[in-house]
Structure formats: C-alpha cells, structure tokens
Scaffold this motif. Structure first.
Motif, PDB file in Angstrom:
ATOM      1  N   TYR A 195       0.830  -1.208   0.000  1.00  0.00           N
ATOM      2  CA  TYR A 195       0.000   0.000   0.000  1.00  0.00           C
ATOM      3  C   TYR A 195       0.867   1.262   0.000  1.00  0.00           C
ATOM      4  O   TYR A 195       0.577   2.222  -0.689  1.00  0.00           O
ATOM      5  N   HIS A 196       1.919   1.237   0.798  1.00  0.00           N
ATOM      6  CA  HIS A 196       2.711   2.455   0.937  1.00  0.00           C
ATOM      7  C   HIS A 196       3.824   2.595  -0.092  1.00  0.00           C
ATOM      8  O   HIS A 196       4.279   3.695  -0.366  1.00  0.00           O
ATOM      9  N   GLU A 197       4.298   1.466  -0.595  1.00  0.00           N
ATOM     10  CA  GLU A 197       5.440   1.547  -1.495  1.00  0.00           C
ATOM     11  C   GLU A 197       5.103   0.938  -2.834  1.00  0.00           C
ATOM     12  O   GLU A 197       4.217   0.093  -2.943  1.00  0.00           O
ATOM     13  N   ASP A 198       5.858   1.349  -3.824  1.00  0.00           N
ATOM     14  CA  ASP A 198       5.654   0.823  -5.157  1.00  0.00           C
ATOM     15  C   ASP A 198       6.433  -0.477  -5.297  1.00  0.00           C
ATOM     16  O   ASP A 198       7.409  -0.551  -6.035  1.00  0.00           O
ATOM     17  N   THR A 199       5.993  -1.485  -4.559  1.00  0.00           N
ATOM     18  CA  THR A 199       6.738  -2.730  -4.508  1.00  0.00           C
ATOM     19  C   THR A 199       5.834  -3.865  -4.974  1.00  0.00           C
ATOM     20  O   THR A 199       4.641  -3.825  -4.724  1.00  0.00           O
ATOM     21  N   SER A 200       6.413  -4.839  -5.626  1.00  0.00           N
ATOM     22  CA  SER A 200       5.591  -5.980  -6.038  1.00  0.00           C
ATOM     23  C   SER A 200       5.306  -6.856  -4.825  1.00  0.00           C
ATOM     24  O   SER A 200       6.015  -6.810  -3.820  1.00  0.00           O
ATOM     25  N   LYS A 201       4.273  -7.665  -4.948  1.00  0.00           N
ATOM     26  CA  LYS A 201       3.913  -8.562  -3.851  1.00  0.00           C
ATOM     27  C   LYS A 201       5.054  -9.503  -3.513  1.00  0.00           C
ATOM     28  O   LYS A 201       5.321  -9.777  -2.344  1.00  0.00           O
ATOM     29  N   ALA A 202       5.717  -9.988  -4.559  1.00  0.00           N
ATOM     30  CA  ALA A 202       6.794 -10.947  -4.338  1.00  0.00           C
ATOM     31  C   ALA A 202       7.939 -10.306  -3.552  1.00  0.00           C
ATOM     32  O   ALA A 202       8.475 -10.892  -2.619  1.00  0.00           O
ATOM     33  N   GLU A 203       8.278  -9.057  -3.923  1.00  0.00           N
ATOM     34  CA  GLU A 203       9.358  -8.367  -3.198  1.00  0.00           C
ATOM     35  C   GLU A 203       8.958  -8.106  -1.747  1.00  0.00           C
ATOM     36  O   GLU A 203       9.763  -8.271  -0.832  1.00  0.00           O
ATOM     37  N   ALA A 204       7.693  -7.687  -1.566  1.00  0.00           N
ATOM     38  CA  ALA A 204       7.208  -7.407  -0.212  1.00  0.00           C
ATOM     39  C   ALA A 204       7.273  -8.671   0.632  1.00  0.00           C
ATOM     40  O   ALA A 204       7.671  -8.651   1.802  1.00  0.00           O
ATOM     41  N   ARG A 205       6.911  -9.767   0.021  1.00  0.00           N
ATOM     42  CA  ARG A 205       6.942 -11.044   0.721  1.00  0.00           C
ATOM     43  C   ARG A 205       8.367 -11.425   1.102  1.00  0.00           C
ATOM     44  O   ARG A 205       8.638 -11.889   2.204  1.00  0.00           O
ATOM     45  N   GLU A 206       9.270 -11.170   0.184  1.00  0.00           N
ATOM     46  CA  GLU A 206      10.678 -11.456   0.452  1.00  0.00           C
ATOM     47  C   GLU A 206      11.150 -10.620   1.647  1.00  0.00           C
ATOM     48  O   GLU A 206      11.865 -11.096   2.514  1.00  0.00           O
ATOM     49  N   ARG A 207      10.705  -9.355   1.679  1.00  0.00           N
ATOM     50  CA  ARG A 207      11.111  -8.498   2.795  1.00  0.00           C
ATOM     51  C   ARG A 207      10.552  -9.029   4.116  1.00  0.00           C
ATOM     52  O   ARG A 207      11.239  -9.031   5.136  1.00  0.00           O
ATOM     53  N   ALA A 208       9.310  -9.485   4.078  1.00  0.00           N
ATOM     54  CA  ALA A 208       8.703 -10.049   5.291  1.00  0.00           C
ATOM     55  C   ALA A 208       9.517 -11.249   5.773  1.00  0.00           C
ATOM     56  O   ALA A 208       9.788 -11.396   6.970  1.00  0.00           O
ATOM     57  N   ARG A 209       9.936 -12.075   4.825  1.00  0.00           N
ATOM     58  CA  ARG A 209      10.725 -13.256   5.198  1.00  0.00           C
ATOM     59  C   ARG A 209      12.065 -12.855   5.822  1.00  0.00           C
ATOM     60  O   ARG A 209      12.509 -13.428   6.811  1.00  0.00           O
ATOM     61  N   THR A 210      12.704 -11.843   5.215  1.00  0.00           N
ATOM     62  CA  THR A 210      13.976 -11.377   5.755  1.00  0.00           C
ATOM     63  C   THR A 210      13.794 -10.841   7.174  1.00  0.00           C
ATOM     64  O   THR A 210      14.591 -11.138   8.072  1.00  0.00           O
ATOM     65  N   LEU A 211      12.738 -10.056   7.366  1.00  0.00           N
ATOM     66  CA  LEU A 211      12.475  -9.512   8.696  1.00  0.00           C
ATOM     67  C   LEU A 211      12.264 -10.633   9.715  1.00  0.00           C
ATOM     68  O   LEU A 211      12.783 -10.582  10.832  1.00  0.00           O
ATOM     69  N   PHE A 212      11.503 -11.630   9.315  1.00  0.00           N
ATOM     70  CA  PHE A 212      11.276 -12.772  10.208  1.00  0.00           C
ATOM     71  C   PHE A 212      12.611 -13.386  10.600  1.00  0.00           C
ATOM     72  O   PHE A 212      12.858 -13.684  11.760  1.00  0.00           O
ATOM     73  N   ASP A 213      13.457 -13.548   9.590  1.00  0.00           N
ATOM     74  CA  ASP A 213      14.755 -14.137   9.837  1.00  0.00           C
ATOM     75  C   ASP A 213      15.561 -13.295  10.829  1.00  0.00           C
ATOM     76  O   ASP A 213      16.127 -13.806  11.789  1.00  0.00           O
ATOM     77  N   ASP A 214      15.566 -11.978  10.601  1.00  0.00           N
ATOM     78  CA  ASP A 214      16.285 -11.068  11.503  1.00  0.00           C
ATOM     79  C   ASP A 214      15.774 -11.181  12.926  1.00  0.00           C
ATOM     80  O   ASP A 214      16.514 -11.009  13.888  1.00  0.00           O
ATOM     81  N   LEU A 215      14.486 -11.424  13.056  1.00  0.00           N
ATOM     82  CA  LEU A 215      13.883 -11.457  14.381  1.00  0.00           C
ATOM     83  C   LEU A 215      13.925 -12.846  15.007  1.00  0.00           C
ATOM     84  O   LEU A 215      13.351 -13.082  16.067  1.00  0.00           O
ATOM     85  N   GLY A 216      14.573 -13.765  14.309  1.00  0.00           N
ATOM     86  CA  GLY A 216      14.700 -15.099  14.871  1.00  0.00           C
ATOM     87  C   GLY A 216      13.450 -15.942  14.733  1.00  0.00           C
ATOM     88  O   GLY A 216      13.164 -16.790  15.572  1.00  0.00           O
ATOM     89  N   VAL A 217      12.666 -15.683  13.697  1.00  0.00           N
ATOM     90  CA  VAL A 217      11.499 -16.521  13.429  1.00  0.00           C
ATOM     91  C   VAL A 217      11.732 -17.207  12.084  1.00  0.00           C
ATOM     92  O   VAL A 217      12.232 -16.586  11.148  1.00  0.00           O
ATOM     93  N   ASP A 218      11.378 -18.466  12.006  1.00  0.00           N
ATOM     94  CA  ASP A 218      11.497 -19.208  10.752  1.00  0.00           C
ATOM     95  C   ASP A 218      10.736 -18.475   9.638  1.00  0.00           C
ATOM     96  O   ASP A 218       9.535 -18.258   9.759  1.00  0.00           O
TER      97      ASP A 218
END
Ligand code: SF4
Lengths: 326, 356
Positions: free
Chosen positions: B119-142
């Motif tokens: 909604y806020h950024e001009d990002t594709s769903k796939a990229e947004a999903r990738e970012r979510a996965r990276t964040l999870f990883d950073d936070l110690g969640v699978d």
C-alpha cells in the motif's frame, strides 16, 4: 487433522443425518392419526377392491419390507402418485420446488447483500444519524407482518402505479418455455417475480442487518482494527477487508438456517401473490390427505436444511482459519 | 537532531461533566534514533499522549491545544489523507500490547505485512513477501512462518511478528505500548534486546510506554514519568533510576524489583490515579504524596530544571536528600490521612474510561 479428513468426516456425518431423517419420516407417516390404510381407501370401495388396493400399496407387507421399499423409492426419486392430481408426485413437486427456490433465493440474496452491507456501515458509523435511522427502518421491516408488506407493495406498484403484475408467475396465454432459462429468465417472469421477491427480501432483511451491525461493533473494538488504521490503510480497506470480513462469520450459519427454512416456501407470500410454490402445495397436500405429495414435500425440505447446514460448515471452515478440525 | 517536538499538548476527552484532561500541557522532544520511556500507572495519560502523535484517538477525544511537530510537519494540521499517506506506518508505526490481537485473525501474518508494504510503497507482492521473510529471519522466526495465521503463533512469536510488521517500512519512530507485558520474563528480555538491535540498525526512534520501571531502565535513553496527564519528571534513564527528585518517581521505583538489590522490599503507592475532569489547581499527586504541604494543594508546580535535561514538577524537589531517604522507608507510604487538614476530601473520582 487435515482439511480433507475433516470434509470426509463431515460427509459421513451428512449421510448419517440423512438416514436418521428419512427413517424418522417413515415412522412419522406411519404414525399419522387413524389407520394408515384408511387414507388410501376411497369411500364406496368393496372389501375386495380394498384388499387389492392395500396389496397394491404394499401395506400388507411386514414393516421392514415396507421400509426397504420406501428407501428404494426415495433414493430413485419415485414418490408415487398424487391422490389429488393423479400425476406422479415428482413431476408436481419439482416444478413447485423450483418456483420456490427462484422466489426465495432471490429474496434471500437481496436481503443478505443489502443487510450485510447496511449492517456493516451502521456498525462503522456508530452513534451516527445513519445508524439510528437504520435501526428504526430495520425494526419497522422486521415487525411488519408479511401479508401486510405484500399488500402494501401490491397496492402501490401493481394497482396504483401499474408497474408490475399483481399475481401469478407469468402472463396468462404467454408461451411457456421449455428450458430453465426460458422459464425463469424471461422478462415477463422477472416482472412477476419482482414484488413477491421484494416482499420476501423486506421480511428477511432485519436478521442479517442487525446481526452484522452488532458483530461489527464487537470487531471494531478489536486491537487489530486500530493497527490497521495506524497502518494508514484507507478507511474502505479497513471497513470491508478487515472489519466486515471478520463480522461476516456468524452470518454464514444464520444464512444457512434461513435458507433451509425459506425453501419450505412462504404460505403467506405465495397466497398474496398467487405464486405456485411449495408452501401452498404442502398445506393443500396435508389438508387433502395427499399422503405421497406431503411426504415428498417434507422430504425435500428436510434435505435442503441438512444440505445447507453442511454447506455452512464447509464455508465457515473456508472463511475462518481458526476453526479447529477436531 | 530533533525528530519529534511536542509542545504544550493538551488532549482532552469529553465527559458528561466536563473535559477529562488526559494529556495536559505536555512538552517532549525526541531525537532521531533515541528511545524514550513513558512510565506511569494506567490512566495516567501515557497512551493518550502516544496516540495523539499518530492521531489514533477515540471519537470523544480531541487535541484542544498544542503542537506536534514531526520532522518539520505539523501533525495536528494534516488532513486525514495526508496523515495516512505521509505519517502512518511509513514514518510512525506501533507495536501493541498484545500482538496476538494486533493481527487480523483471518489473514496470514505474511499477507498482512505484504498488504501494508504494497500500500505504501511501489513494490511488487513478491518483493514485499521477500522483505517479510527477511524480517522474520532477523527477528529469529522461521521465514516460512509468514504463511501461518496469527493463531498458530505462540505469544512471543506473535510479538516478534508484530515487530516485523512495525519495522516493515523502516519508520523513523516506533510507538511501543507495553510491548512485552503479555510475555514471560525470559522471553521479555530477549524480545527487548531484539527490538533494540533492529532499532539501532534502522536508526528508528522509539517511545516505550510502560508501567514497569525495570523495562524502561534496560531499554531507554531517557525516561519521562507521567502522572495525572502531565510529565512530572524527565531525565536520562540513569538519573531517573539512581537519582530521581519527584516523590512519584521515588514511589514507582519502590514498586519494582531492583535486579542489583536482593533484599529490597517492594512498596506500592497507596491510593488511585487522580480524577482528571477539570482538576483544581495544585499538584495532582498531592492526595497520595507523603510529602504534600500546604503549598502543594494550592499552586500547580511548574517544571523546574536540574541540568542535563532533568526537569521536575514538584515544589519540594530541592529537598532531594530528605525525600530520597524517606521514600525508601515503608512507613512513609502507608495509607494515611493524606487529605488537607482543614478540608474534607472531595468525592471519589468518577470512573472515566481513558484509552490506556
Ligand atoms: S509538589 Fe508537593 S504534593 Fe506534589 S509531589 Fe511535590 S511534594 Fe508531593
């Protein structure tokens, strides 16, 4: 337990419920007041004719044989002959049933579409004039008797404005098309359908509206709604995608029950608009002791209720990921 | 560099018998990357203060006066649309108290993170999903758990997912409302650490709202103590913990276990938070303050500076040695007749629902 196992188990349950229902129906119809044979025997029959008729109907057989025969007939869709119409029951009932489905289905779809949207907005604009006005309108709709709504609509739109026909399903003398689409899709039919469907919609409107509104009020208090607002998402997204989407869950169950009940037809609407549906047919059948016809009607309606509940359960699982398939 | 500058903010709630002054004349400024704790009891107005910043107030609340300058933008004057587009989540995000309830139960956590990113950024769903996965990883969640529904997470896991959501757009400010109270102590500590690390990495500022002194002492650069809708004392974390001057801060400190002191006795402050409907002049803590004097009941104390950004609203803040010594004793805090000698206590405060 996986989704597939859940569905399989639910289907098994459906079959068991079905069996219980149709056995109950068998027992009920054999417990009808008076000697069951008396219903099938015309006055003025000689004792020989009488014997012959009873044998014909299989009523001299032991009960379990009758039961097996009954099961076989129902499963093959053979409901016997109507005493009154002297036609196969299946031919009469299927037409009536379709008429009812089209009428009540239309009424329900309108009522639930409007009710859910209206209720959601009422909950969203809590304490607004819109909400207060909406409640009043809904309560008026809810407390108006069916026949009164029907008569008012008739007087205004049929007799006064003359926009819609006042009774029946099609103009007399009109071509009766063969196929389903020709039958229920013609402009003439739709014009006939409008007023009775609207009457039904008004009568059914209150339940989804009020239920939706009250669930919305609960859901709007949830923390996640505040988060969605904080996320900067447009109001429309928060309202429909999140708040309304969550509030719709309890409606599913209610809708299934309402649909099941509605398929029995509405005697009142059918009478006011002279609509050849299930409701009136069933009353006639019972009044005239038309045993096979009444039986078939009960069977169909019961089946619809059972199937609708099954569909509701599956829909619920689809809509709410939290449902445990225990 | 100043990121947020709140000046003389007054956020009031309409009540049947007047205005509830939930935030009354509060000034606070926060630098980039800084973590400030807002400490106080529930009903003190700390949550109202935080929610005023992203204008997430209930319908009966209103910012009646004051200004909120966020990075050069006056938040109180933005249109709703500007607020949504420019401020909410992209610049200021929040972590709620109970993360489990912070997610919509019918969508997966990943879907919800993707929703806000796209909604806020001009990002594709796939990229947004990738970012979510990276964040999870950073936070110690699978990372694979982005496809799970909120109810499939444990409390601590949900809180991490919520932090991922809050940081998804690299905001300049995160409002964390009791982010760990729902969790057990061990997980609490680990989550606080993770928040700190990521926050430093992104150079995000944070406002940590809590009633728990020990949480703020570990995580915050500065601490503001809130009482009765006002910041009664503010200073760097060490000063607030080691050398506070306000009797309320002293009382709060007593009420929480100190890790370094094993046989410390926990003492709670008697009484209840004040009625904030059109309060009279005088210190709002006076009815519960063991050190209240005649002057306290009549004159509202103004903030007094004690150097290094240490400000206190108390008439007796100068008598620091005496106060600190007395405040450590249990007898000081026993419920006593603390009302003014010649006057009968006003009727008990009407229950007003504050949004804390
Ligand atoms: S001003 Fe008086 S009443 Fe208020 S905190 Fe200080 S000593 Fe206590």
């Amino acid at each position: 337990m996986g989704l597939r196992a859940y569905v399989a188990r639910r289907i098994l349950q459906l079959i068991v419920t079905f069996w219980a229902f149709f056995t109950l129906l068998f027992v009920l119809f054999r417990m009808m007041p008076g000697d069951p044979t008396s219903m099938f025997i015309m006055d003025g029959m000689t004792p020989e004719q009488r014997e012959q008729r009873i044998a014909e109907l299989g009523l001299d057989q032991p009960l379990y044989v009758q039961y097996v025969e009954y099961a076989r007939q129902l499963l093959t869709g053979d409901f016997g002959q109507s005493f009154i119409y002297r036609d196969p029951v299946i031919d009469i009932i299927v037409v009536r049933f379709m008429n009812t489905i089209v009428l009540m289905g239309t009424a329900l779809v309108i009522a639930y579409l409007i009710g859910i949207t209206f209720g959601a907005i009422m909950g969203w604009w809590r304490d607004s004039r819109f909400e207060r006005g909406g409640i009043v309108v809904t309560l008026i709709a809810r407390s108006s008797p069916e026949f009164w709504v029907g008569i008012v609509l008739l007087s205004v739109f049929a007799f006064w404005l003359g926009w819609f026909p006042s009774s029946g399903m099609r103009t007399t003398g009109g071509e009766l098309g063969g196929g389903f689409v020709a039958r229920y899709g013609s402009a003439d039919f739709l014009r006939h359908l409008f007023l009775p469907a609207l009457t039904g919609a008004i009568v059914y409107l209150a339940t989804p509206t009020l239920l939706m509104r009250s669930t919305m009020l609960d859901v709007l208090n949830a923390d996640f709604i505040e988060i969605k607002k904080a996320e900067g998402l447009p109001e429309r997204t928060v309202l429909y995608k999140h708040a309304a989407r969550n509030s719709i869950l309890p409606i599913v169950t209610v809708m299934a029950i309402a649909t099941g009940a509605a398929m029995g037809g509405s005697v009142v609407i059918e009478t006011v608009f002279n609509w050849p549906g299930m409701g009136r047919e069933m009353v006639n059948a019972v009044n005239n002791n038309d045993y096979p016809l009444a039986m078939a009607a009960f069977f169909l309606m019961g089946s619809v209720v059972i199937i609708m509940n099954f569909i509701a359960d599956l829909t619920y699982v689809y809509l709410d990921p939290r449902v445990e398939y225990e | 560099m100043t990121l947020l500058d709140i000046t003389e903010l007054k956020t009031y709630y309409r009540a049947d018998d007047g205005w509830v002054r939930a935030t009354d004349d509060v000034s606070l400024s926060i630098d980039r990357g800084e973590t400030v704790g807002l400490v106080g009891e529930s009903g003190s107005g700390k949550t109202t203060l935080a929610k005023s910043i992203i204008r997430l107030l209930p319908d009966n609340a209103e910012v009646v006066d004051g200004s909120i300058d966020f990075d050069g933008t006056e938040v109180t004057e933005l249109s709703n649309r500007e607020l949504r587009k420019q401020i909410r989540w992209s610049e200021i995000s929040m972590i709620p108290q109970n993360a489990m309830n912070g997610f919509d139960p019918v969508y997966t956590v990943g879907e919800q993170i993707v929703e806000v990113i796209t909604y806020h950024e001009d990002t594709s769903k796939a990229e947004a999903r990738e970012r979510a996965r990276t964040l999870f990883d950073d936070l110690g969640v699978d990372p694979d758990r982005v496809d799970d529904y909120p109810h499939q997470f444990s409390g601590g896991m949900a809180q991490r997912a919520m932090i991922a959501l809050a940081l998804a757009l690299s905001p300049s400010l995160v409002l964390a409302d009791e982010p760990t109270t729902a969790l057990d102590v061990v997980i609490q500590d680990r989550i606080l650490e993770t928040i700190k690390e990521l926050q430093e990495e992104l150079n995000s500022a944070m406002i940590m709202i809590t009633h728990d002194m020990s949480v703020v002492s570990e995580t915050c650069d500065r601490i503001a103590v809130v009482y009765g809708g006002r910041i009664v004392e503010i200073a760097d974390a060490e000063t607030i913990i080691m050398n506070p001057r306000h009797p309320y801060t002293l009382g709060l400190r007593n009420a929480f276990p100190d890790i370094s002191d094993d046989d410390q006795e926990l003492i709670s402050i008697p009484g209840t938070p004040p009625d904030l409907v059109d309060p009279d002049d005088g210190c709002r803590f006076a009815p519960r303050c063991p050190f209240a004097e005649e002057e306290c009941w009549e004159v509202t104390p103004e903030p007094e500076s004690y150097g290094d950004g240490h400000a206190v609203e108390c008439h007796r803040a100068d008598e620091i040695e005496h106060l600190q010594e007395e405040a450590g004793k249990k007898e000081t805090w026993v419920e006593q007749d603390l009302g003014r000698s010649e006057e009968i206590e006003p009727s008990p405060p009407e229950e007003v629902e504050l949004d804390d």
